[in-house]
Write an enzyme that holds these catalytic residues in place. Sequence first.
Site, PDB file in Angstrom:
ATOM      1  N   SER A 177      66.783  25.543  48.546  1.00 32.53           N
ATOM      2  CA  SER A 177      67.341  26.046  47.280  1.00 32.53           C
ATOM      3  C   SER A 177      68.776  25.594  47.017  1.00 32.53           C
ATOM      4  O   SER A 177      69.647  26.412  46.738  1.00 32.53           O
ATOM      5  CB  SER A 177      67.261  27.585  47.241  1.00 32.53           C
ATOM      6  OG  SER A 177      65.943  28.018  47.396  1.00 32.53           O
ATOM      7  N   TRP A 196      73.447  32.919  38.063  1.00 36.47           N
ATOM      8  CA  TRP A 196      73.960  33.494  36.806  1.00 36.47           C
ATOM      9  C   TRP A 196      72.826  33.835  35.854  1.00 36.47           C
ATOM     10  O   TRP A 196      73.011  34.595  34.899  1.00 36.47           O
ATOM     11  CB  TRP A 196      74.937  32.532  36.114  1.00 36.47           C
ATOM     12  CG  TRP A 196      76.182  32.266  36.899  1.00 36.47           C
ATOM     13  CD1 TRP A 196      76.477  31.130  37.596  1.00 36.47           C
ATOM     14  CD2 TRP A 196      77.309  33.140  37.077  1.00 36.47           C
ATOM     15  NE1 TRP A 196      77.707  31.245  38.203  1.00 36.47           N
ATOM     16  CE2 TRP A 196      78.243  32.471  37.895  1.00 36.47           C
ATOM     17  CE3 TRP A 196      77.615  34.420  36.627  1.00 36.47           C
ATOM     18  CZ2 TRP A 196      79.467  33.023  38.272  1.00 36.47           C
ATOM     19  CZ3 TRP A 196      78.838  34.990  37.007  1.00 36.47           C
ATOM     20  CH2 TRP A 196      79.736  34.298  37.817  1.00 36.47           C
ATOM     21  N   LEU A 224      87.681  31.969  63.914  1.00 34.74           N
ATOM     22  CA  LEU A 224      86.257  32.063  63.553  1.00 34.74           C
ATOM     23  C   LEU A 224      86.127  31.845  62.055  1.00 34.74           C
ATOM     24  O   LEU A 224      86.710  32.585  61.263  1.00 34.74           O
ATOM     25  CB  LEU A 224      85.683  33.438  63.915  1.00 34.74           C
ATOM     26  CG  LEU A 224      84.261  33.673  63.399  1.00 34.74           C
ATOM     27  CD1 LEU A 224      83.234  33.006  64.297  1.00 34.74           C
ATOM     28  CD2 LEU A 224      83.946  35.141  63.266  1.00 34.74           C
ATOM     29  N   ASP A 283      67.705  35.933  51.799  1.00 33.66           N
ATOM     30  CA  ASP A 283      66.735  36.173  50.722  1.00 33.66           C
ATOM     31  C   ASP A 283      65.920  37.441  50.993  1.00 33.66           C
ATOM     32  O   ASP A 283      65.676  37.793  52.153  1.00 33.66           O
ATOM     33  CB  ASP A 283      65.808  34.956  50.614  1.00 33.66           C
ATOM     34  CG  ASP A 283      65.106  34.891  49.269  1.00 33.66           C
ATOM     35  OD1 ASP A 283      65.474  35.659  48.361  1.00 33.66           O
ATOM     36  OD2 ASP A 283      64.188  34.077  49.142  1.00 33.66           O
ATOM     37  N   GLY A 284      65.507  38.089  49.921  1.00 27.60           N
ATOM     38  CA  GLY A 284      64.595  39.236  50.037  1.00 27.60           C
ATOM     39  C   GLY A 284      65.210  40.572  49.680  1.00 27.60           C
ATOM     40  O   GLY A 284      64.554  41.607  49.802  1.00 27.60           O
ATOM     41  N   ASN A 285      66.448  40.570  49.209  1.00 26.35           N
ATOM     42  CA  ASN A 285      67.109  41.841  48.850  1.00 26.35           C
ATOM     43  C   ASN A 285      66.367  42.573  47.729  1.00 26.35           C
ATOM     44  O   ASN A 285      66.166  43.783  47.790  1.00 26.35           O
ATOM     45  CB  ASN A 285      68.548  41.580  48.384  1.00 26.35           C
ATOM     46  CG  ASN A 285      69.434  41.086  49.496  1.00 26.35           C
ATOM     47  OD1 ASN A 285      69.094  41.201  50.658  1.00 26.35           O
ATOM     48  ND2 ASN A 285      70.575  40.533  49.133  1.00 26.35           N
ATOM     49  N   GLY A 286      66.003  41.804  46.703  1.00 27.72           N
ATOM     50  CA  GLY A 286      65.353  42.407  45.538  1.00 27.72           C
ATOM     51  C   GLY A 286      64.016  43.024  45.922  1.00 27.72           C
ATOM     52  O   GLY A 286      63.709  44.164  45.557  1.00 27.72           O
ATOM     53  N   ARG A 287      63.206  42.274  46.681  1.00 29.22           N
ATOM     54  CA  ARG A 287      61.892  42.784  47.088  1.00 29.22           C
ATOM     55  C   ARG A 287      62.025  44.001  47.990  1.00 29.22           C
ATOM     56  O   ARG A 287      61.245  44.945  47.906  1.00 29.22           O
ATOM     57  CB  ARG A 287      61.096  41.675  47.801  1.00 29.22           C
ATOM     58  CG  ARG A 287      60.410  40.739  46.836  1.00 29.22           C
ATOM     59  CD  ARG A 287      59.905  39.515  47.529  1.00 29.22           C
ATOM     60  NE  ARG A 287      61.006  38.597  47.847  1.00 29.22           N
ATOM     61  CZ  ARG A 287      60.941  37.637  48.758  1.00 29.22           C
ATOM     62  NH1 ARG A 287      59.855  37.489  49.488  1.00 29.22           N
ATOM     63  NH2 ARG A 287      61.966  36.845  48.959  1.00 29.22           N
ATOM     64  N   HIS A 318      70.857  44.526  47.436  1.00 34.30           N
ATOM     65  CA  HIS A 318      72.068  43.737  47.716  1.00 34.30           C
ATOM     66  C   HIS A 318      73.085  44.574  48.492  1.00 34.30           C
ATOM     67  O   HIS A 318      73.760  44.066  49.388  1.00 34.30           O
ATOM     68  CB  HIS A 318      72.682  43.209  46.414  1.00 34.30           C
ATOM     69  CG  HIS A 318      71.776  42.277  45.667  1.00 34.30           C
ATOM     70  ND1 HIS A 318      71.110  41.235  46.276  1.00 34.30           N
ATOM     71  CD2 HIS A 318      71.416  42.229  44.351  1.00 34.30           C
ATOM     72  CE1 HIS A 318      70.378  40.596  45.370  1.00 34.30           C
ATOM     73  NE2 HIS A 318      70.541  41.181  44.203  1.00 34.30           N
ATOM     74  N   ARG A 347      66.825  46.530  42.061  1.00 36.92           N
ATOM     75  CA  ARG A 347      67.084  45.358  42.908  1.00 36.92           C
ATOM     76  C   ARG A 347      68.488  45.389  43.515  1.00 36.92           C
ATOM     77  O   ARG A 347      68.698  44.981  44.655  1.00 36.92           O
ATOM     78  CB  ARG A 347      66.928  44.070  42.077  1.00 36.92           C
ATOM     79  CG  ARG A 347      65.515  43.777  41.638  1.00 36.92           C
ATOM     80  CD  ARG A 347      65.478  42.531  40.746  1.00 36.92           C
ATOM     81  NE  ARG A 347      66.197  41.428  41.347  1.00 36.92           N
ATOM     82  CZ  ARG A 347      65.678  40.627  42.290  1.00 36.92           C
ATOM     83  NH1 ARG A 347      64.451  40.795  42.695  1.00 36.92           N
ATOM     84  NH2 ARG A 347      66.396  39.655  42.799  1.00 36.92           N
TER      85      ARG A 347
HETATM   86  C1  FPP Z   1      68.823  36.838  47.566  1.00 38.88           C
HETATM   87  O1  FPP Z   1      67.861  37.887  47.477  1.00 38.88           O
HETATM   88  C2  FPP Z   1      70.170  37.380  47.548  1.00 38.88           C
HETATM   89  C3  FPP Z   1      71.138  37.050  46.651  1.00 38.88           C
HETATM   90  C4  FPP Z   1      70.939  36.035  45.608  1.00 38.88           C
HETATM   91  C5  FPP Z   1      72.464  37.694  46.634  1.00 38.88           C
HETATM   92  C6  FPP Z   1      73.031  38.038  47.976  1.00 38.88           C
HETATM   93  C7  FPP Z   1      74.288  38.785  47.764  1.00 38.88           C
HETATM   94  C8  FPP Z   1      74.715  39.807  48.516  1.00 38.88           C
HETATM   95  C9  FPP Z   1      74.021  40.293  49.730  1.00 38.88           C
HETATM   96  C10 FPP Z   1      75.957  40.556  48.109  1.00 38.88           C
HETATM   97  C11 FPP Z   1      77.241  39.850  48.266  1.00 38.88           C
HETATM   98  C12 FPP Z   1      77.421  39.074  49.514  1.00 38.88           C
HETATM   99  C13 FPP Z   1      78.451  39.194  50.404  1.00 38.88           C
HETATM  100  C14 FPP Z   1      78.547  38.207  51.513  1.00 38.88           C
HETATM  101  C15 FPP Z   1      79.470  40.236  50.341  1.00 38.88           C
HETATM  102  P1  FPP Z   1      66.990  38.045  46.167  1.00 38.88           P
HETATM  103  O2  FPP Z   1      67.700  38.962  45.253  1.00 38.88           O
HETATM  104  O3  FPP Z   1      66.671  36.697  45.598  1.00 38.88           O
HETATM  105  O4  FPP Z   1      65.716  38.731  46.748  1.00 38.88           O
HETATM  106  P2  FPP Z   1      64.211  38.558  46.229  1.00 38.88           P
HETATM  107  O5  FPP Z   1      63.782  37.174  46.619  1.00 38.88           O
HETATM  108  O6  FPP Z   1      63.469  39.600  46.996  1.00 38.88           O
HETATM  109  O7  FPP Z   1      64.198  38.784  44.757  1.00 38.88           O
END
Ligand code: FPP
Length: 246
Positions: free
Chosen positions: A202, A82, A143, A33-37, A50, A46
């Site tokens: 979640s 989605w 693995l 979690d945290g990619n968007g932020r 990812h 955002r």
């Molecule tokens: C949560 O962060 C992240 C996701 C819902 C998507 C994760 C997907 C990837 C990293 C890409 C594909 C994965 C692989 C294994 C190739 P968030 O977007 O909810 O972050 P936020 O809480 O900051 O908004």
Amino acid sequence: MIFKSKKTTPEEEIDIKELVAASGLSHIAFIMDGNGRWAQKRGLPREAGHGVGVKAFKNTVTLCRDWGIKTVTTYAFSTENWKRPPQEVTEIMRLLDVYIKEAEDDNEKNRIRYIFLGDKERLGDALREKCEYLEDLTKDNTLILNIALNYGGRAEIVNAVNSLIKEGKTEISEEDIQRKLYTAESPDPDLIVRTGGEVRLSNFLMWQSQYSELYFSDCLWPDYGEEELRRAIIEFSKRKRRYGGV
Ligand code: FPP
């Protein structure tokens, strides 16, 4: 017990491979979690988070493999994801597509067995077929890397029960459900790590997390790396796992 991450101490300058073996850590799962932020903090869309998140994930899998962890599971896309803006969903699917291609190319080098957890139907024929091809190509590797994709923990249990009903079962045991889960090939996770500061699961591994140790970190996933993983493993090694006993 819930634990918030803290700074490493000198005591933690220890052999992490030995610690993994001694603590019995064989399966670790990640909620990335945290990619968007991470992206928004840098004034980026955002989706950029990812992209960097995939790099952090690859690095994490390599560390896990090098340190002797036999099963890794990650939450790449939930049944609820989605609902995100279409361009974000499209970018996550594109990243997965690229990741699968690279996994195929690197098969001889990495020797990872890929298993996709979730309902592949909604992914569309092209991505579904690529997932199935990678699963088949890597099925003899040891693995295990489980990638939860269009995955929901409750949906997984419902799917397992429906499958047992189709088999004609009128009474079911825990073992019956276990063998019908998407994770049937894996032991339950010993440790579930969630980054990004939220303290919840979640809908991830609802059945399998029964006795998993939980570790929550404020680190945003794209920043995740060796130091954070070491910290989680060291904390795991200190937990007393009683499985309901004394
Ligand atoms: C949560 O962060 C992240 C996701 C819902 C998507 C994760 C997907 C990837 C990293 C890409 C594909 C994965 C692989 C294994 C190739 P968030 O977007 O909810 O972050 P936020 O809480 O900051 O908004």
